[in-house]
Design an enzyme around this catalytic site. Structure first.
Site, PDB file in Angstrom:
ATOM      1  N   LYS A 135     -44.407 -29.925 -25.668  1.00  0.00           N
ATOM      2  CA  LYS A 135     -43.026 -29.640 -26.049  1.00  0.00           C
ATOM      3  C   LYS A 135     -42.056 -30.344 -25.111  1.00  0.00           C
ATOM      4  O   LYS A 135     -42.241 -30.347 -23.891  1.00  0.00           O
ATOM      5  CB  LYS A 135     -42.790 -28.129 -26.019  1.00  0.00           C
ATOM      6  CG  LYS A 135     -41.398 -27.684 -26.459  1.00  0.00           C
ATOM      7  CD  LYS A 135     -41.303 -26.172 -26.404  1.00  0.00           C
ATOM      8  CE  LYS A 135     -39.937 -25.664 -26.845  1.00  0.00           C
ATOM      9  NZ  LYS A 135     -39.860 -24.185 -26.775  1.00  0.00           N
ATOM     10  N   SER A 139     -38.823 -21.825 -30.794  1.00  0.00           N
ATOM     11  CA  SER A 139     -38.336 -23.161 -30.537  1.00  0.00           C
ATOM     12  C   SER A 139     -39.434 -24.196 -30.346  1.00  0.00           C
ATOM     13  O   SER A 139     -39.167 -25.386 -30.233  1.00  0.00           O
ATOM     14  CB  SER A 139     -37.438 -23.155 -29.297  1.00  0.00           C
ATOM     15  OG  SER A 139     -38.166 -22.756 -28.146  1.00  0.00           O
ATOM     16  N   SER A 142     -40.944 -18.035 -28.782  1.00  0.00           N
ATOM     17  CA  SER A 142     -40.898 -19.440 -29.172  1.00  0.00           C
ATOM     18  C   SER A 142     -42.233 -20.138 -29.356  1.00  0.00           C
ATOM     19  O   SER A 142     -42.263 -21.249 -29.861  1.00  0.00           O
ATOM     20  CB  SER A 142     -40.055 -20.236 -28.168  1.00  0.00           C
ATOM     21  OG  SER A 142     -38.698 -19.937 -28.313  1.00  0.00           O
TER      22      SER A 142
END
Length: 471
Positions: free
Chosen positions: A81, A157, A181
């Protein structure tokens, strides 16, 4: 029969490395081929470095040939990420406020542990601006879409990490979780994701969201989740709050099943409301655990929703993020993020923060008491399935805030407990549903064991997104 190396679990992939059936270069090339073919449908990869990936794969192949591997997962392809620092690559965090020129001189602890393991890191995943919300879109990188239906959101996210993992664009990924997330996109995108006990995976630099923020693995199987946690859960001197090294391997503690375990089932934590398809799938999953010998009790937790306290903690952190930029930063970020900061973060006093912390402590105490009676708590991961991509909330939803449709994830960031999501079904539109397994702090191995038992008794994790038929 042709083996799709990019879709093999890591355990099977490295078995092939050891036998000589294939090597890390083959695995890497299969993952990159999937990126080239599929990422245009989902927008999960924000940065791809094929040269670095190819070089790392070749070095791993040489280690396997010489019998000098760095770890049991040497050579496994992975993406990360774009919140997590990666030496030599920009970490843009989905924001136009971040200058891509760097310098980018440091690895985060997770990245450093992956390099030490011999993992083949070849790209970074999309994130909303500063990872602030439960869907993945940003002005800088666009909308990330669901691997099961690109018209829907992948969640967030860590939505890019979830979509990439589901489609074999890397065997697994590393995400972050400050309010759900990894678990939100895990549920929406049909992958396994773990928010470990806080501190089990070191974090550096310290998150502006404080001790809400965790780093965790995102994989296609529970076994792979445990293997990746074995790599990530190593101390790092830069994180003063990191826990010590685990006493034993998480992957080695998966067996044992759930017979005799005391399982509390809460369908709503006392304040949530589920889509009928979610409720049915989760109740069926609970029956599977009971059939495996778990002592399941449906309970009424009767909790008060801690969302207002969470908002103070969360948006105070978001305001802190922007303080490292110029005074005009608030006017330059996503309007909804700016609105949340104005409503909950800018004017929050020290007393407000302490009041929110008191709510957090009370919730933690409540959960501690629960686990004196029950080994684990199971809930839906999400009350809904994935909605339209590019939206902040489902059509007609009463609130624009992401916390309004994620009631079962953020409480366990407040309490710092390990929480795992595993696929447990699909709705009528073919969209994944997740089961959440929550344990007491430091019981990550137990949570993974429950997930493994459920996964082995079902086949939801073997289903593959329709997009894969295009490869």
């Amino acid at each position: 029969m042709t083996v799709s190396l990019n879709l093999l679990p890591a355990a099977e992939l490295v078995a092939g490395f050891g036998s000589g059936a294939w090597d890390p270069v083959d695995a890497y090339e299969a993952s990159v081929a999937a990126v080239r073919e599929l990422d245009r449908h989902v927008n999960a990869i924000v940065m791809l470095d094929e040269e670095a990936g190819a070089q790392a794969a070749k070095e791993s192949a040489r280690r396997w040939q010489s019998g000098e591997t760095l770890s049991p997962v040497d050579g496994v392809p992975i993406t990360i990420k774009d919140i997590v620092l990666t030496r030599g690559w920009p970490t843009l965090k989905g924001s136009s406020l971040v200058d891509s020129s760097g310098p980018w001189e440091d690895d985060a602890p997770a990245t450093a542990r992956l390099r030490e393991s011999g993992a083949v890191i070849f790209g970074k995943n999309t994130t909303p601006e500063f990872g602030w919300k439960g869907v993945t879109d940003s002005a800088r990188h666009g909308v990330t879409r669901n691997p099961w239906d690109p018209s829907r959101t992948s969640g967030g996210s860590s939505g890019g990490a979830a979509a990439a993992t589901a489609l074999g664009m890397g065997t697994w990924s590393v995400g972050t979780d400050g309010g759900g997330s990894v678990r939100i996109p895990g549920s929406f995108s049909g992958v396994v994701a773990l928010k470990p006990t806080y501190g089990q995976v070191p974090v550096w630099p310290a998150s502006a969201y404080g001790t809400l923020s965790h780093v965790g693995p995102m994989t296609r199987t529970v076994q792979d989740c445990a293997l990746l946690l074995d790599v990530l859960a190593r101390p790092d001197a830069r994180d003063w709050s990191a826990l010590g090294a685990p006493a034993s391997s998480y992957a080695g503690a998966l067996d044992g099943g759930v017979a005799g375990l005391r399982v509390a089932f809460s369908p709503d934590l006392g304040y949530g409301h589920n889509d009928p398809a979610v409720d049915a799938a989760v109740r069926a999953a609970v029956e599977v655990l009971a059939d495996l010998g778990a002592r399941v009790s449906e309970i009424d937790l009767g909790l008060d929703d801690p969302v207002e306290a969470f908002h103070v903690l969360w948006f105070s952190g978001a305001a802190k993020v922007l303080r490292s930029f110029d005074r005009a930063a608030l006017a330059r970020v996503e309007p909804a993020l700016a609105q949340g900061i104005r409503e909950y973060g800018l004017d929050a006093s020290a007393a407000d923060y302490l009041d929110a912390t008191e709510v957090r402590m009370s919730l933690g105490q409540r959960m501690g008491e629960l686990h004196r009676t029950y080994d684990v708590l199971v809930t839906p991961t999400m009350p809904i399935t994935a909605f339209t991509a590019g939206q902040a909330a489902p059509d007609g939803w009463p609130s624009w805030l992401w916390t309004s449709w994620t009631p079962y994830t953020y409480p366990f960031n407040m309490t710092q407990q390990p929480a795992l999501t595993v696929p447990c079904g699909f709705d009528a539109d073919g969209l994944p549903i997740g089961l959440q397994v929550v344990g007491p702090r430091h019981a990550d191995a137990l949570v993974l064991r429950v997930g493994q038992a459920y996964e082995q008794a079902t086949d939801w994790h073997t289903r593959r997104p329709p997009l894969l038929n295009q490869v």
